[in-house]
Design a protein around this motif. Structure first.
Motif, mmCIF file in Angstrom:
data_model
loop_
_atom_site.group_PDB
_atom_site.id
_atom_site.type_symbol
_atom_site.label_atom_id
_atom_site.label_comp_id
_atom_site.label_asym_id
_atom_site.label_seq_id
_atom_site.Cartn_x
_atom_site.Cartn_y
_atom_site.Cartn_z
ATOM 1 N N HIS A 1 0.837 -1.195 0.000
ATOM 2 C CA HIS A 1 0.000 0.000 0.000
ATOM 3 C C HIS A 1 0.876 1.249 0.000
ATOM 4 C CE1 HIS A 1 -4.122 -1.499 0.571
ATOM 5 N NE2 HIS A 1 -3.538 -2.529 1.182
ATOM 6 N N LYS A 2 0.526 2.162 -0.872
ATOM 7 C CA LYS A 2 1.174 3.466 -0.867
ATOM 8 C C LYS A 2 0.272 4.434 -0.098
ATOM 9 C CE LYS A 2 3.282 6.933 -3.899
ATOM 10 N NZ LYS A 2 3.567 7.335 -5.312
ATOM 11 N N ILE A 3 0.829 5.071 0.915
ATOM 12 C CA ILE A 3 0.079 5.951 1.804
ATOM 13 C C ILE A 3 0.674 7.350 1.729
ATOM 14 C CG2 ILE A 3 -0.706 6.313 4.173
ATOM 15 C CD1 ILE A 3 0.020 3.358 4.712
ATOM 16 N N ALA A 4 -0.194 8.365 1.649
ATOM 17 C CA ALA A 4 0.272 9.754 1.645
ATOM 18 C C ALA A 4 -0.495 10.544 2.702
ATOM 19 C CB ALA A 4 0.081 10.389 0.268
ATOM 20 N N PHE A 5 0.230 11.182 3.595
ATOM 21 C CA PHE A 5 -0.333 12.091 4.590
ATOM 22 C C PHE A 5 -0.133 13.496 4.026
ATOM 23 C CE2 PHE A 5 -0.621 12.754 9.502
ATOM 24 C CZ PHE A 5 -1.591 13.720 9.320
ATOM 25 N N LEU A 6 -1.228 14.132 3.629
ATOM 26 C CA LEU A 6 -1.122 15.378 2.873
ATOM 27 C C LEU A 6 -0.889 16.618 3.731
ATOM 28 C CD1 LEU A 6 -3.828 14.992 0.067
ATOM 29 C CD2 LEU A 6 -1.394 14.381 0.044
ATOM 30 N N ASP A 7 -1.174 16.553 5.027
ATOM 31 C CA ASP A 7 -0.978 17.755 5.861
ATOM 32 C C ASP A 7 -0.506 17.368 7.257
ATOM 33 O OD1 ASP A 7 -3.470 16.621 6.274
ATOM 34 O OD2 ASP A 7 -4.576 18.498 6.310
ATOM 35 N N ARG A 8 0.708 16.818 7.307
ATOM 36 C CA ARG A 8 1.272 16.316 8.565
ATOM 37 C C ARG A 8 1.404 17.410 9.618
ATOM 38 N NH1 ARG A 8 2.847 15.157 12.888
ATOM 39 N NH2 ARG A 8 4.150 13.389 13.543
ATOM 40 N N THR A 9 1.591 18.662 9.223
ATOM 41 C CA THR A 9 1.776 19.731 10.213
ATOM 42 C C THR A 9 0.484 20.074 10.948
ATOM 43 O OG1 THR A 9 1.506 21.408 8.485
ATOM 44 C CG2 THR A 9 3.755 20.781 9.069
ATOM 45 N N THR A 10 -0.641 19.441 10.599
ATOM 46 C CA THR A 10 -1.847 19.624 11.389
ATOM 47 C C THR A 10 -1.778 18.823 12.685
ATOM 48 O OG1 THR A 10 -2.972 17.867 10.151
ATOM 49 C CG2 THR A 10 -3.286 20.139 9.386
ATOM 50 N N LEU A 11 -0.767 17.996 12.842
ATOM 51 C CA LEU A 11 -0.436 17.381 14.122
ATOM 52 C C LEU A 11 0.883 17.975 14.600
ATOM 53 C CD1 LEU A 11 -1.243 13.582 13.584
ATOM 54 C CD2 LEU A 11 -2.667 15.331 14.665
ATOM 55 N N ALA A 12 0.993 18.191 15.899
ATOM 56 C CA ALA A 12 2.203 18.791 16.455
ATOM 57 C C ALA A 12 3.406 17.883 16.203
ATOM 58 C CB ALA A 12 2.024 19.036 17.950
ATOM 59 N N PRO A 13 4.597 18.481 16.034
ATOM 60 C CA PRO A 13 5.779 17.670 15.693
ATOM 61 C C PRO A 13 6.154 16.657 16.766
ATOM 62 C CG PRO A 13 6.381 19.955 16.176
ATOM 63 C CD PRO A 13 4.902 19.922 16.064
ATOM 64 N N GLN A 14 5.800 16.909 18.020
ATOM 65 C CA GLN A 14 6.160 15.962 19.085
ATOM 66 C C GLN A 14 5.253 14.743 19.140
ATOM 67 O OE1 GLN A 14 4.918 19.019 19.558
ATOM 68 N NE2 GLN A 14 3.534 19.149 21.320
ATOM 69 N N ILE A 15 4.198 14.737 18.335
ATOM 70 C CA ILE A 15 3.260 13.609 18.345
ATOM 71 C C ILE A 15 3.813 12.495 17.457
ATOM 72 C CG2 ILE A 15 0.921 12.863 17.847
ATOM 73 C CD1 ILE A 15 1.302 14.850 20.232
ATOM 74 N N ALA A 16 3.983 11.319 18.045
ATOM 75 C CA ALA A 16 4.543 10.185 17.306
ATOM 76 C C ALA A 16 3.468 9.530 16.452
ATOM 77 C CB ALA A 16 5.119 9.171 18.287
ATOM 78 N N LEU A 17 3.784 9.310 15.193
ATOM 79 C CA LEU A 17 2.887 8.618 14.268
ATOM 80 C C LEU A 17 3.539 7.294 13.909
ATOM 81 C CD1 LEU A 17 0.204 9.165 12.713
ATOM 82 C CD2 LEU A 17 1.616 9.884 10.783
ATOM 83 N N ARG A 18 3.014 6.211 14.465
ATOM 84 C CA ARG A 18 3.676 4.916 14.276
ATOM 85 C C ARG A 18 3.510 4.437 12.841
ATOM 86 N NH1 ARG A 18 -1.136 2.597 16.757
ATOM 87 N NH2 ARG A 18 -2.052 1.070 15.299
ATOM 88 N N GLU A 19 4.437 3.619 12.422
ATOM 89 C CA GLU A 19 4.371 3.026 11.091
ATOM 90 C C GLU A 19 3.296 1.930 11.076
ATOM 91 O OE1 GLU A 19 6.073 3.558 8.206
ATOM 92 O OE2 GLU A 19 7.138 5.285 9.007
#
Length: 321
Positions: free
Chosen positions: A2-20
């Motif tokens: 699967h190819k996944i694209a997060f189009l607006d990552r900065t809508t979450l704060a940089p310190q928030i971990a987004l797991r793979e």
């Protein structure tokens, strides 16, 4: 894969971990994405992650590989859900993550305004305490929350939590019946009664064609007790021009807004013009954004994506699959 694209990552704060995600994938994160960049960035993508990026019918029709739109928020008005349904694209959103952060922000606004904290802070900075010649001074009215009538528009989990906190303060919560509809059961107080008898009115409704500008001049003129207006939901729920007029005419006593109809608001936005007043508090759509809530959101986002790929989708949006 699967190819996944997060189009607006900065809508979450940089310190928030987004797991793979725990499946074979390629994840690409973009800080922000304009409407002109959407098609290029979603070409060949099977899973799109968005928060506020709009996905229109025309865009969706040109994305044959897209199988899932995972919204990193609760609101879904940024996506043409009817088009997704026709095209076989699933849409999921985030639910329940803001059960503490939004109600707490709501009461931060209520307390600041009810006790005139902004006005007193400004007076202290201007030297009024020293000029008073005594241990305190009384340039602005202060009101308790205990005994105040709290009108709540929106009876979902956030509205329910606001009611619980209100009761803890000794307030009298009322859930407004849907505008134009009474007789919906014992939970509800008639819409007109909520407008006429509330000391504070707080909005926790989704933005739909039926709720847009639900509070406008007719409603403000019906507010007999000149309440505070609190909106931590969606900007389009309140007619912003009418709000400023109501403020000017003394129909309401003040307001705490965390949202505007367009975000960020232009400098000539009515709320921006009113934000300098001591009885108006405008915050930049951050009621939802405690670190704890954002991490809960990020974890639920990845759960939704993994569950979809595993054939047990969660938080699917009605009318979009």
């Amino acid at each position: 894969m699967h190819k996944i694209a997060f189009l607006d990552r900065t809508t979450l704060a940089p310190q928030i971990a987004l797991r793979e995600p725990r499946f074979d994938h390629q994840l690409i994160e973009y800080e922000n994405t304009s409407s002109e960049q959407v098609l290029q960035r979603l070409a060949g993508v099977s899973i799109a992650i968005i928060n506020k990026v709009a996905l229109t019918q025309d865009m969706l029709a040109q994305l044959p590989d897209l199988k899932l739109v995972a919204i990193a928020a609760t609101g879904t008005d940024c996506v043409d859900k009817a088009a997704c349904q026709r095209l076989g694209i699933a849409v999921c959103n985030i639910r329940g993550y803001a059960i503490n952060t939004v109600p707490e922000h709501t009461f931060a606004l209520i307390l600041a305004l009810r006790r005139n904290l902004i006005a007193y802070r400004d007076d202290v900075l201007a030297g009024e305490w020293q000029k008073s010649g005594q241990f305190c001074f009384f340039t602005h009215a202060i009101h308790d929350l205990a005994g105040a009538r709290l009108g709540i528009i929106g009876e979902g989990v956030l509205g329910q939590r606001v009611a619980e906190i209100g009761k803890a303060f000794g307030m009298q919560p009322m859930f407004a019946a849907h505008k134009g509809r009474d007789g919906l059961g014992p939970l509800y107080t008639p819409w007109d009664e909520v407008l006429a008898t509330s000391d504070i009115i707080t909005v926790h409704s989704p933005l739909t064609p039926n709720t847009r500008n639900m509070l406008a001049m007719p409603e403000f003129r019906a507010m007999k007790r000149k309440p505070l207006i609190i909106n931590t939901a969606r900007g389009g729920l309140v007619d912003e021009g009418a709000f400023v007029q109501a403020l000017d005419e003394g129909l309401i006593s003040g307001a705490g807004f965390d949202v505007t109809a367009s975000e960020p608001p232009p400098e000539d936005n009515p709320l921006m013009r009113a934000a300098g007043r001591s009885n108006v508090v405008l915050t930049p759509h951050v009621a939802w954004a405690s670190d704890e809530a954002q991490q809960c959101l990020a974890d639920q986002l990845m759960d939704n994506i993994e569950n979809f790929v595993n054939g047990v989708p969660t938080n699917l949006v009605q009318g979009a699959y």
